[in-house]
Design a protein around this motif. Structure first.
Motif, mmCIF file in Angstrom:
data_model
loop_
_atom_site.group_PDB
_atom_site.id
_atom_site.type_symbol
_atom_site.label_atom_id
_atom_site.label_comp_id
_atom_site.label_asym_id
_atom_site.label_seq_id
_atom_site.Cartn_x
_atom_site.Cartn_y
_atom_site.Cartn_z
ATOM 1 N N LEU A 78 0.840 -1.202 0.000
ATOM 2 C CA LEU A 78 0.000 0.000 0.000
ATOM 3 C C LEU A 78 0.873 1.249 0.000
ATOM 4 O O LEU A 78 2.012 1.224 0.467
ATOM 5 C CB LEU A 78 -0.903 0.018 1.239
ATOM 6 C CG LEU A 78 -1.966 -1.058 1.324
ATOM 7 C CD1 LEU A 78 -2.665 -0.977 2.678
ATOM 8 C CD2 LEU A 78 -2.983 -0.922 0.196
ATOM 9 N N ASP A 79 0.331 2.346 -0.493
ATOM 10 C CA ASP A 79 1.068 3.600 -0.442
ATOM 11 C C ASP A 79 1.142 4.053 1.021
ATOM 12 O O ASP A 79 0.313 3.664 1.849
ATOM 13 C CB ASP A 79 0.431 4.656 -1.349
ATOM 14 C CG ASP A 79 -1.011 4.941 -1.011
ATOM 15 O OD1 ASP A 79 -1.745 3.974 -0.732
ATOM 16 O OD2 ASP A 79 -1.400 6.116 -1.006
ATOM 17 N N HIS A 109 -1.964 5.055 3.439
ATOM 18 C CA HIS A 109 -2.876 3.939 3.699
ATOM 19 C C HIS A 109 -2.206 2.861 4.535
ATOM 20 O O HIS A 109 -2.818 2.301 5.450
ATOM 21 C CB HIS A 109 -3.391 3.349 2.379
ATOM 22 C CG HIS A 109 -4.188 4.319 1.581
ATOM 23 N ND1 HIS A 109 -3.752 4.804 0.372
ATOM 24 C CD2 HIS A 109 -5.379 4.929 1.833
ATOM 25 C CE1 HIS A 109 -4.644 5.660 -0.096
ATOM 26 N NE2 HIS A 109 -5.638 5.757 0.766
ATOM 27 N N ARG A 110 -0.962 2.561 4.212
ATOM 28 C CA ARG A 110 -0.217 1.551 4.962
ATOM 29 C C ARG A 110 -0.103 1.966 6.433
ATOM 30 O O ARG A 110 -0.346 1.170 7.332
ATOM 31 C CB ARG A 110 1.171 1.360 4.342
ATOM 32 C CG ARG A 110 1.993 0.297 5.035
ATOM 33 C CD ARG A 110 3.354 0.110 4.379
ATOM 34 N NE ARG A 110 4.077 1.364 4.311
ATOM 35 C CZ ARG A 110 4.619 1.847 3.194
ATOM 36 N NH1 ARG A 110 4.521 1.195 2.053
ATOM 37 N NH2 ARG A 110 5.280 2.985 3.210
ATOM 38 N N ILE A 123 -2.005 4.040 8.160
ATOM 39 C CA ILE A 123 -3.324 4.006 8.814
ATOM 40 C C ILE A 123 -3.683 2.570 9.186
ATOM 41 O O ILE A 123 -4.123 2.300 10.313
ATOM 42 C CB ILE A 123 -4.393 4.641 7.906
ATOM 43 C CG1 ILE A 123 -4.170 6.157 7.793
ATOM 44 C CG2 ILE A 123 -5.803 4.338 8.427
ATOM 45 C CD1 ILE A 123 -4.973 6.837 6.707
ATOM 46 N N MET A 124 -3.500 1.642 8.273
ATOM 47 C CA MET A 124 -3.838 0.240 8.537
ATOM 48 C C MET A 124 -2.972 -0.329 9.657
ATOM 49 O O MET A 124 -3.471 -1.016 10.552
ATOM 50 C CB MET A 124 -3.676 -0.598 7.265
ATOM 51 C CG MET A 124 -4.623 -0.235 6.126
ATOM 52 S SD MET A 124 -6.362 -0.415 6.527
ATOM 53 C CE MET A 124 -6.530 -2.189 6.498
ATOM 54 N N TYR A 163 -10.569 11.425 7.293
ATOM 55 C CA TYR A 163 -9.713 10.838 6.264
ATOM 56 C C TYR A 163 -9.233 9.453 6.705
ATOM 57 O O TYR A 163 -9.284 8.495 5.935
ATOM 58 C CB TYR A 163 -8.513 11.759 5.997
ATOM 59 C CG TYR A 163 -7.515 11.200 5.011
ATOM 60 C CD1 TYR A 163 -7.627 11.472 3.650
ATOM 61 C CD2 TYR A 163 -6.462 10.394 5.432
ATOM 62 C CE1 TYR A 163 -6.721 10.955 2.745
ATOM 63 C CE2 TYR A 163 -5.555 9.865 4.534
ATOM 64 C CZ TYR A 163 -5.684 10.156 3.191
ATOM 65 O OH TYR A 163 -4.789 9.624 2.292
ATOM 66 N N CYS A 164 -8.783 9.354 7.942
ATOM 67 C CA CYS A 164 -8.272 8.081 8.450
ATOM 68 C C CYS A 164 -9.371 7.029 8.511
ATOM 69 O O CYS A 164 -9.167 5.882 8.112
ATOM 70 C CB CYS A 164 -7.644 8.280 9.828
ATOM 71 S SG CYS A 164 -6.174 9.309 9.785
ATOM 72 N N ASN A 200 -10.454 6.015 4.817
ATOM 73 C CA ASN A 200 -9.428 5.238 4.124
ATOM 74 C C ASN A 200 -9.201 3.882 4.778
ATOM 75 O O ASN A 200 -8.935 2.894 4.081
ATOM 76 C CB ASN A 200 -8.144 6.040 4.001
ATOM 77 C CG ASN A 200 -8.248 7.036 2.882
ATOM 78 O OD1 ASN A 200 -8.144 6.680 1.723
ATOM 79 N ND2 ASN A 200 -8.524 8.294 3.215
ATOM 80 N N PHE A 201 -9.303 3.824 6.096
ATOM 81 C CA PHE A 201 -9.211 2.525 6.765
ATOM 82 C C PHE A 201 -10.343 1.612 6.285
ATOM 83 O O PHE A 201 -10.117 0.462 5.915
ATOM 84 C CB PHE A 201 -9.274 2.681 8.289
ATOM 85 C CG PHE A 201 -9.301 1.366 9.010
ATOM 86 C CD1 PHE A 201 -8.136 0.644 9.208
ATOM 87 C CD2 PHE A 201 -10.491 0.839 9.483
ATOM 88 C CE1 PHE A 201 -8.160 -0.584 9.856
ATOM 89 C CE2 PHE A 201 -10.528 -0.386 10.133
ATOM 90 C CZ PHE A 201 -9.360 -1.099 10.315
ATOM 91 N N ARG A 249 -12.116 1.765 3.517
ATOM 92 C CA ARG A 249 -11.935 1.400 2.105
ATOM 93 C C ARG A 249 -10.875 0.315 1.931
ATOM 94 O O ARG A 249 -11.054 -0.640 1.174
ATOM 95 C CB ARG A 249 -11.557 2.626 1.284
ATOM 96 C CG ARG A 249 -12.703 3.575 1.061
ATOM 97 C CD ARG A 249 -12.260 4.794 0.296
ATOM 98 N NE ARG A 249 -13.374 5.725 0.136
ATOM 99 C CZ ARG A 249 -13.228 6.994 -0.192
ATOM 100 N NH1 ARG A 249 -12.025 7.500 -0.417
ATOM 101 N NH2 ARG A 249 -14.287 7.763 -0.312
ATOM 102 N N MET A 250 -9.738 0.465 2.624
ATOM 103 C CA MET A 250 -8.673 -0.533 2.512
ATOM 104 C C MET A 250 -9.112 -1.861 3.117
ATOM 105 O O MET A 250 -8.804 -2.928 2.582
ATOM 106 C CB MET A 250 -7.401 -0.042 3.220
ATOM 107 C CG MET A 250 -6.706 1.110 2.530
ATOM 108 S SD MET A 250 -6.048 0.636 0.913
ATOM 109 C CE MET A 250 -7.188 1.478 -0.155
#
Length: 162
Positions: free
Chosen positions: A109-110, A113-114, A116-117, A140-141, A144-145, A147-148
């Motif tokens: 992941l970019d 995103h990486r 955050i996960m 945002y966090c 995106n969490f 979605r990932m």
């Protein structure tokens, strides 16, 4: 019995140690980084506004001390010392393959995103803490969490594991 600084030190030392030992290639220097973290926190105690927890604030300082030490010593983190590798190592065999695949996917992941996960899944931070850590908004966090996580669920067909 203890002054407030000593209480904070005793309360968060172990968490900081675990956080740093998974990221720094030389465990002998972890105590130095923690000491520098607390010294920096003491120097800037007046700048702590209470917008985050003390733990989040200390972890932010520790992260910067970690990066400073890595730059100073011209070190890079080996991939095998990551918390993801530790996660994969501690699962039973049937889950190990899936865990390794997910770890591999997380590593691709970019960076936002990486991060955050990892912060959410491996370190259990709240979205508010993740937002402060990554200099992003809480929304945002969260988005995106989600979605990932959904993307990983679709890839691996494991709705109940996340």
């Amino acid at each position: 019995m203890y002054d407030p600084i000593t209480k904070i030190y005793l309360l968060y030392y172990d968490d900081l140690y675990r956080f740093l030992v998974t990221r720094y290639p030389n465990p002998d220097h972890i105590d130095d980084i923690i000491q520098n973290t607390f010294l920096e926190a003491l120097r800037h105690m007046d700048s702590f506004k209470g917008d985050s927890s003390i733990k989040t604030w200390l972890f932010g300082i520790a992260k910067h001390q970690l990066y400073r030490s890595l730059r100073k010593n011209k070190l890079q983190l080996p991939l095998d010392d990551s918390p993801e590798a530790e996660l994969a190592a501690h699962t039973d065999f049937s889950d190990k393959v899936l865990a390794e695949q997910i770890v591999e996917r997380l590593n691709r992941l970019d960076p936002p995103h990486r991060d955050i996960m990892r912060l959410r899944l491996l370190h259990g931070l709240s979205f508010k803490e993740i937002a402060q850590w990554t200099d992003r908004t809480e929304t945002y966090c969260r988005v995106n969490f989600y979605r990932m996580k959904e993307k990983l669920r679709k890839e691996y067909g494991e709705d109940e594991h996340m």
